[in-house]
Enzyme design. Structure first.
Site, mmCIF file in Angstrom:
data_model
loop_
_atom_site.group_PDB
_atom_site.id
_atom_site.type_symbol
_atom_site.label_atom_id
_atom_site.label_comp_id
_atom_site.label_asym_id
_atom_site.label_seq_id
_atom_site.Cartn_x
_atom_site.Cartn_y
_atom_site.Cartn_z
ATOM 1 N N ALA A 266 82.360 -99.031 -26.988
ATOM 2 C CA ALA A 266 83.638 -99.581 -27.434
ATOM 3 C C ALA A 266 83.855 -99.524 -28.952
ATOM 4 O O ALA A 266 84.960 -99.221 -29.410
ATOM 5 C CB ALA A 266 83.752 -101.024 -26.941
ATOM 6 N N GLN A 267 82.813 -99.798 -29.734
ATOM 7 C CA GLN A 267 83.005 -99.888 -31.191
ATOM 8 C C GLN A 267 83.541 -98.607 -31.832
ATOM 9 O O GLN A 267 84.487 -98.684 -32.634
ATOM 10 C CB GLN A 267 81.718 -100.354 -31.874
ATOM 11 N N GLU B 289 72.634 -102.849 -16.155
ATOM 12 C CA GLU B 289 73.336 -104.132 -16.074
ATOM 13 C C GLU B 289 73.743 -104.433 -14.629
ATOM 14 O O GLU B 289 73.634 -105.554 -14.154
ATOM 15 C CB GLU B 289 74.562 -104.104 -16.995
ATOM 16 N N ASP C 149 86.176 -92.290 -26.298
ATOM 17 C CA ASP C 149 85.218 -91.569 -25.444
ATOM 18 C C ASP C 149 85.592 -90.110 -25.229
ATOM 19 O O ASP C 149 84.732 -89.303 -24.868
ATOM 20 C CB ASP C 149 85.164 -92.237 -24.062
ATOM 21 N N GLY D 129 93.347 -98.106 -23.631
ATOM 22 C CA GLY D 129 91.988 -98.675 -23.669
ATOM 23 C C GLY D 129 91.701 -99.135 -25.088
ATOM 24 O O GLY D 129 92.618 -99.421 -25.872
HETATM 25 C C1 LIG Z 1 81.064 -100.095 -16.354
HETATM 26 C C2 LIG Z 1 81.123 -99.863 -17.839
HETATM 27 C C3 LIG Z 1 80.386 -100.694 -18.687
HETATM 28 C C4 LIG Z 1 80.441 -100.505 -20.074
HETATM 29 N N1 LIG Z 1 79.746 -101.359 -20.887
HETATM 30 C C5 LIG Z 1 79.863 -101.250 -22.218
HETATM 31 C C6 LIG Z 1 79.230 -102.198 -23.093
HETATM 32 O O1 LIG Z 1 78.543 -103.119 -22.633
HETATM 33 N N2 LIG Z 1 79.435 -102.062 -24.439
HETATM 34 C C7 LIG Z 1 80.210 -101.067 -24.958
HETATM 35 O O2 LIG Z 1 80.395 -101.008 -26.176
HETATM 36 N N3 LIG Z 1 80.792 -100.158 -24.166
HETATM 37 C C8 LIG Z 1 80.645 -100.223 -22.821
HETATM 38 N N4 LIG Z 1 81.255 -99.304 -22.006
HETATM 39 C C9 LIG Z 1 81.950 -98.162 -22.625
HETATM 40 C C10 LIG Z 1 83.308 -98.560 -23.174
HETATM 41 O O3 LIG Z 1 84.040 -99.258 -22.194
HETATM 42 C C11 LIG Z 1 84.028 -97.301 -23.595
HETATM 43 O O4 LIG Z 1 83.266 -96.629 -24.569
HETATM 44 C C12 LIG Z 1 85.406 -97.600 -24.177
HETATM 45 O O5 LIG Z 1 86.204 -98.222 -23.205
HETATM 46 C C13 LIG Z 1 86.076 -96.328 -24.696
HETATM 47 O O6 LIG Z 1 87.381 -96.593 -25.107
HETATM 48 P P1 LIG Z 1 88.525 -95.484 -24.951
HETATM 49 O O7 LIG Z 1 89.743 -96.052 -25.564
HETATM 50 O O8 LIG Z 1 88.027 -94.183 -25.416
HETATM 51 O O9 LIG Z 1 88.713 -95.309 -23.398
HETATM 52 P P2 LIG Z 1 89.053 -96.401 -22.267
HETATM 53 O O10 LIG Z 1 88.787 -97.784 -22.742
HETATM 54 O O11 LIG Z 1 88.318 -95.887 -21.098
HETATM 55 O O12 LIG Z 1 90.606 -96.227 -22.086
HETATM 56 C C14 LIG Z 1 91.195 -95.050 -21.580
HETATM 57 C C15 LIG Z 1 92.568 -95.421 -21.088
HETATM 58 O O13 LIG Z 1 93.285 -94.221 -20.840
HETATM 59 C C16 LIG Z 1 93.992 -94.349 -19.636
HETATM 60 N N5 LIG Z 1 94.180 -92.996 -19.120
HETATM 61 C C17 LIG Z 1 93.230 -92.100 -18.777
HETATM 62 N N6 LIG Z 1 93.764 -90.950 -18.376
HETATM 63 C C18 LIG Z 1 95.105 -91.120 -18.467
HETATM 64 C C19 LIG Z 1 96.212 -90.275 -18.180
HETATM 65 N N7 LIG Z 1 96.053 -89.032 -17.736
HETATM 66 N N8 LIG Z 1 97.457 -90.760 -18.362
HETATM 67 C C20 LIG Z 1 97.641 -92.025 -18.823
HETATM 68 N N9 LIG Z 1 96.630 -92.859 -19.098
HETATM 69 C C21 LIG Z 1 95.383 -92.413 -18.938
HETATM 70 C C22 LIG Z 1 93.105 -95.219 -18.772
HETATM 71 O O14 LIG Z 1 93.869 -95.859 -17.758
HETATM 72 C C23 LIG Z 1 92.539 -96.194 -19.787
HETATM 73 O O15 LIG Z 1 93.330 -97.342 -19.916
HETATM 74 C C24 LIG Z 1 81.221 -99.458 -20.606
HETATM 75 C C25 LIG Z 1 81.957 -98.626 -19.759
HETATM 76 C C26 LIG Z 1 81.909 -98.802 -18.402
HETATM 77 C C27 LIG Z 1 82.716 -97.902 -17.484
#
Ligand SMILES: Cc1cc2nc3c(=O)[nH]c(=O)nc-3n(C[C@H](O)[C@H](O)[C@H](O)COP(=O)(O)OP(=O)(O)OC[C@H]3O[C@@H](n4cnc5c(N)ncnc54)[C@H](O)[C@@H]3O)c2cc1C
Length: 449
Positions: A335-336, A181, A310, A18
């Site tokens: 995301a940031q 949204e 997250d 992600g």
């Molecule tokens: C519907 C929705 C709308 C959103 N809108 C906004 C917005 O407008 N603006 C904003 O800033 N943020 C928004 N967010 C939040 C933002 O998407 C997250 O904060 C961000 O994606 C966090 O990044 P991350 O890398 O922590 O996790 P993620 O981007 O969630 O990535 C986690 C990754 O880990 C993988 N994964 C999980 N468990 C496992 C496992 N056991 N084994 C292997 N892989 C695994 C998943 O497949 C995924 O690819 C939104 C989220 C959602 C769900």
């Protein structure tokens, strides 16, 4: 395989492709390490635009791209599609669901969150949350099949008005950014995109209900912006109910503050809980299961284990858009922080493997928050200035398209968006039958039950 040149170099395993994981991998480009990025999906998903897929404005491939194609030019990276089920910090291995294990010198856990049904996991099937491409397809199918079923039922002699009302009632549980949204988009879908397509129902009569247990929507935004968002939702036909606690979900609808609301389409956009990374590590977590990390984003007592995005509980010094200090605060699950933490961890690992002094403790550059509601309205909280309306909407659009991964996607999305904007139509109106739950069939079954 990674190139021969990386043989014998330290192994960095990144779990999750992600925002956090991808930016950590990119931060290690040209560093003397072998990077393995593992994700259970083969794609990186731009989640902020996922509800556009759930409501037919965009198709999944416009907001998702294969991780291996995004990183194809980074020769020190190998991509594995596998689900991780554990981490053994003593032996420095990551374990996958198929029983394989992978040795690491450094591990970065960026596995995100999933929805929290507050102990009612049986509601998950009835009220799906939006977290993956599959969820978006399923939700689009649920929404569109509700209209299809209503049309069919309305055409029958002696159509049951209560059934029609339930079919055209769409319930969203939780009015954070995703709920707000999503509600706005469904309202405009019913009001603008579907009009004229049906002969026996008027999609504009759809009732979109947004329930929020807190006294106001968008609780993380300043009150003034919450009020403006509330008012705009009302104007576009969303029935917003605050201080409204959803107490039960079943196949016939929801119970809110003791009252039953009939609906065949309930969507969950309420609380979230972190991935089990904390459990894998036996690390201290907060109430949402997020791992409490040090100032350099390592797990206490484990200098080669990083948790970001997250799934981490990060409290960090924060600066506003102009770089002015705002003090230390818990970072939001958007995301940031994930992007900035990913980049930072890349710098920490690089400095360690090259023997250079490490970067200063992590600090967060808060560029503000934006939420979009419908076609031309958004709210923007940039810290020093707060505004709403078309300007905020344009800002949201520009930023989100800019951050889409992959140039082809950006052009495609802009084009698709422009067409949908001017024609008020939705491009993606096809949906597969849900063979597992049989959407249409289940409506019949529910009626009978
Ligand atoms: C519907 C929705 C709308 C959103 N809108 C906004 C917005 O407008 N603006 C904003 O800033 N943020 C928004 N967010 C939040 C933002 O998407 C997250 O904060 C961000 O994606 C966090 O990044 P991350 O890398 O922590 O996790 P993620 O981007 O969630 O990535 C986690 C990754 O880990 C993988 N994964 C999980 N468990 C496992 C496992 N056991 N084994 C292997 N892989 C695994 C998943 O497949 C995924 O690819 C939104 C989220 C959602 C769900």
């Amino acid at each position: 395989m990674t190139s021969d040149k990386t043989k014998g170099l330290p192994n960095v395993v990144i779990v999750g492709g992600g925002f956090g994981g991808l930016y950590a991998a990119r931060g290690l480009a040209d560093a003397p390490v072998r990077v393995t990025i593992i994700d259970k999906h083969n794609y990186h998903l731009f989640r902020p635009m996922l509800y556009q897929v759930a409501t037919g404005l965009l198709s999944a491939d416009e907001i998702a791209a294969p991780i291996r194609s995004i990183l194809r030019k980074q020769k020190n990276v190998e991509v594995l599609m596998a689900e991780v089920v554990g981490v053994d910090p003593e032996n420095q291995v990551v374990e996958t669901v198929d029983g394989s294990s992978l040795h690491y010198d450094y591990v970065v856990l960026a596995t995100g969150i999933h929805y929290n049904y507050f102990g009612h996991d049986d509601w998950k099937e009835l009220a799906p949350g939006l977290d993956s491409v599959d969820d978006a397809d399923r939700i689009r199918g649920k929404i569109l099949s509700a209209f299809e079923t209503a049309e069919r039922k309305a055409a029958e002699p002696g159509a049951d008005p209560q059934l029609l009302e339930d079919l055209l009632t769409f319930v969203l549980v939780g009015a954070g950014t995703a709920g707000v949204e999503m509600a706005g988009t469904i309202a405009e879908m019913a009001r603008l995109a579907l009009t004229g397509d049906f002969r026996h129902i008027d999609p504009r009569s759809a009732h979109i209900l947004l329930f929020e247990a807190a006294p106001r929507i968008l609780p993380s935004y300043p009150e003034k912006l919450s009020d403006r968002a509330h008012e705009h939702l009302r104007q576009i036909g969303v029935d917003v109910r605050t201080s409204a606690r959803v107490e039960n979900v079943d196949a016939a609808g929801v119970v809110v503050n003791g009252q039953r609301v009939g609906s065949r389409t309930v969507l969950w956009t309420a609380g979230v809980v972190a991935s089990p990374a904390g459990r894998w590590l036996g690390a201290e977590t907060d109430r949402a299961g997020r791992v409490k990390v040090n100032a350099d984003l390592t797990v206490p007592g484990r200098s080669n284990v990083f948790v970001i995005g997250d799934t981490a509980a990060v409290v960090a010094p924060t600066r506003n858009l102009f770089g002015l200090r705002k003090g230390s605060r818990p970072l939001p699950g958007v995301a940031q922080p994930a992007i900035q933490e990913g980049k930072y961890v890349g710098r920490v690992i690089r400095s360690q493997v090259t023997g250079q002094s490490g970067p200063a403790p992590f600090w967060y550059w808060d560029k503000g928050n934006l939420a979009i509601i419908g076609r031309t309205f958004a709210v923007a909280d940039l810290g020093f200035v707060r505004f709403s309306g078309a300007l905020a909407w344009l800002l949201w659009l520009g930023i989100h398209i800019y951050f889409l991964i992959g140039f082809a996607n950006r052009l495609q999305v802009m084009l698709q968006w422009a067409v949908s904007f001017w024609t008020k139509r939705r491009g993606v109106r096809i949906f597969p039958l849900d063979r597992k739950t049989g959407e249409e069939k289940s409506c019949e079954d529910r009626r009978a039950s």
